[in-house]
Write an enzyme that holds these catalytic residues in place. Structure first.
Site, mmCIF file in Angstrom:
data_model
loop_
_atom_site.group_PDB
_atom_site.id
_atom_site.type_symbol
_atom_site.label_atom_id
_atom_site.label_comp_id
_atom_site.label_asym_id
_atom_site.label_seq_id
_atom_site.Cartn_x
_atom_site.Cartn_y
_atom_site.Cartn_z
ATOM 1 N N LYS A 235 49.204 39.114 49.096
ATOM 2 C CA LYS A 235 48.641 37.875 48.535
ATOM 3 C C LYS A 235 49.530 37.244 47.454
ATOM 4 O O LYS A 235 49.579 36.025 47.336
ATOM 5 C CB LYS A 235 47.240 38.130 47.960
ATOM 6 C CG LYS A 235 46.193 38.434 49.036
ATOM 7 C CD LYS A 235 44.816 38.595 48.414
ATOM 8 C CE LYS A 235 43.828 39.110 49.434
ATOM 9 N NZ LYS A 235 42.459 39.182 48.897
ATOM 10 N N ASP B 278 38.729 33.794 47.772
ATOM 11 C CA ASP B 278 37.969 35.013 47.434
ATOM 12 C C ASP B 278 36.891 34.758 46.377
ATOM 13 O O ASP B 278 35.761 35.221 46.510
ATOM 14 C CB ASP B 278 38.909 36.104 46.925
ATOM 15 C CG ASP B 278 39.768 36.690 48.026
ATOM 16 O OD1 ASP B 278 39.319 36.724 49.184
ATOM 17 O OD2 ASP B 278 40.906 37.126 47.728
ATOM 18 N N GLY C 157 37.148 46.209 35.732
ATOM 19 C CA GLY C 157 38.460 46.094 36.358
ATOM 20 C C GLY C 157 39.183 44.856 35.878
ATOM 21 O O GLY C 157 38.537 43.855 35.511
ATOM 22 N N ARG D 34 39.782 50.169 32.147
ATOM 23 C CA ARG D 34 40.260 51.482 31.691
ATOM 24 C C ARG D 34 41.457 51.287 30.760
ATOM 25 O O ARG D 34 41.524 51.868 29.693
ATOM 26 C CB ARG D 34 40.652 52.275 32.952
ATOM 27 C CG ARG D 34 41.064 53.674 32.741
ATOM 28 C CD ARG D 34 41.198 54.362 34.081
ATOM 29 N NE ARG D 34 42.220 53.729 34.937
ATOM 30 C CZ ARG D 34 42.542 54.154 36.154
ATOM 31 N NH1 ARG D 34 41.901 55.186 36.677
ATOM 32 N NH2 ARG D 34 43.469 53.550 36.851
ATOM 33 N N ARG E 183 45.348 45.435 29.741
ATOM 34 C CA ARG E 183 45.339 44.580 30.956
ATOM 35 C C ARG E 183 44.188 43.574 30.895
ATOM 36 O O ARG E 183 44.334 42.423 31.307
ATOM 37 C CB ARG E 183 45.186 45.428 32.215
ATOM 38 C CG ARG E 183 46.455 46.097 32.656
ATOM 39 C CD ARG E 183 46.280 46.732 34.027
ATOM 40 N NE ARG E 183 46.559 45.816 35.124
ATOM 41 C CZ ARG E 183 46.269 46.069 36.398
ATOM 42 N NH1 ARG E 183 45.669 47.192 36.734
ATOM 43 N NH2 ARG E 183 46.565 45.200 37.340
#
Ligand code: ATR
Length: 262
Positions: free
Chosen positions: A66, A102, A126, A151, A155
């Site tokens: 993608k 999406d 996430g 986690r 990010r």
């Protein structure tokens, strides 16, 4: 010859897209052929060139291509630019066009469940590509607050920094997956934990009205926890159908009804 479409990825055998697009075509009364194409990991670009050179009309792109598809496009929709990933390709005026359906697929799937997004607070687990692709469409659907829990906290923080200017009417926050608590209307699992079979533990101090798992067809500890709390939940099949309908509409100018296919 009927209009040619395909989904391209590596691996590709698992893809449900051909059966969905054939079902949509049957429902709306048009003829098309939609195939799976396996591209070599180092051969994505020749594969798409080949497809369009042979008269192909539209291509869906799946893992792991993608981002490469995004790089190749001459013309991109706003949501694809923000997602930095493309799952829908077509050629117009000799130029490769790309979109990312999406996020809208997720929004449409949530709406089909009659879960309201207007003024809602959402917790997304996430901070990878799956999360990146859905923030803008969720904000466009009227979400008031979106918290990204990851986690690796940095990010999530990067994603918030990257995206905050595109969603001025929604509050965006980053937290560590270890610090989950509070109440949300909706919690979405966009980690790849279910795909790798890892457990995600939701603490008791975290409460939510609805739970959505982006993956489908795999056991999900996330959904098991929602189920045991008696919270309405869904796996990602509706999102898969939703993104396929969005692509179908771009290529064929007609939008099948999501509820007919879930
Ligand atoms: P995708 O494009 O599908 O989002 P990705 O970019 O590899 O894939 O991101 C996977 C996400 O799932 C990441 O947010 C990852 O967390 P890290 O950024 O800390 O790696 C998350 N993830 C994967 N396995 C996980 C697990 N067992 N527990 C918690 N988070 C997990």
């Amino acid at each position: 010859m009927s209009k040619q479409f395909a989904v391209i990825g590596h691996p590709i055998e698992q893809s449900r897209s051909p059966e969905l697009h054939h079902a949509f075509a049957k429902k709306v009364g048009i003829e098309l052929t939609y195939q799976k194409r396996l591209a070599p990991l180092d051969g994505f670009i020749p594969s798409i060139k080949d497809f369009f050179a042979q008269g192909g009309i539209g291509l869906n792109v799946t893992v792991p291509f993608k981002e490469q598809a995004f790089q190749q496009c001459k013309v991109l929709t706003e949501r694809a630019k923000i997602a930095k990933a493309v799952n829908t390709l077509w050629v117009k005026n000799g130029q490769l066009h790309g979109d990312n359906t999406d996020g809208q697929g997720l929004v449409d799937a949530i709406k089909a469940l009659d879960w309201s997004l207007e003024n809602s607070s959402i917790l997304i687990l996430g901070a990878g590509g799956a999360t990146r692709g859905v923030i803008y469409p969720l904000a466009q659907a009227g979400t008031k607050k979106i918290v990204i829990a990851n986690r690796t906290l940095v990010r999530a923080e990067q994603l918030v920094n990257d995206l905050k200017d595109f969603v001025p009417h929604s509050e965006l926050q980053a937290i560590s997956l270890e610090n989950l608590d509070g109440h949300f209307d909706l919690i979405i699992n966009a980690t790849s934990a279910s795909l790798s079979g890892d457990a995600l533990i939701l603490p008791k101090t975290l409460t939510f009205k609805y739970a959505y798992e982006m993956a489908y067809g795999k056991p999900s500890s996330f959904l098991e926890q929602a189920k045991s709390r008696g919270v309405p939940y869904s796996d990602g099949y509706g999102m898969l159908v939703g993104q396929a309908i969005e692509s179908f509409n771009i290529w064929n100018g007609i939008r099948p009804n999501l509820k007919d296919f879930i």
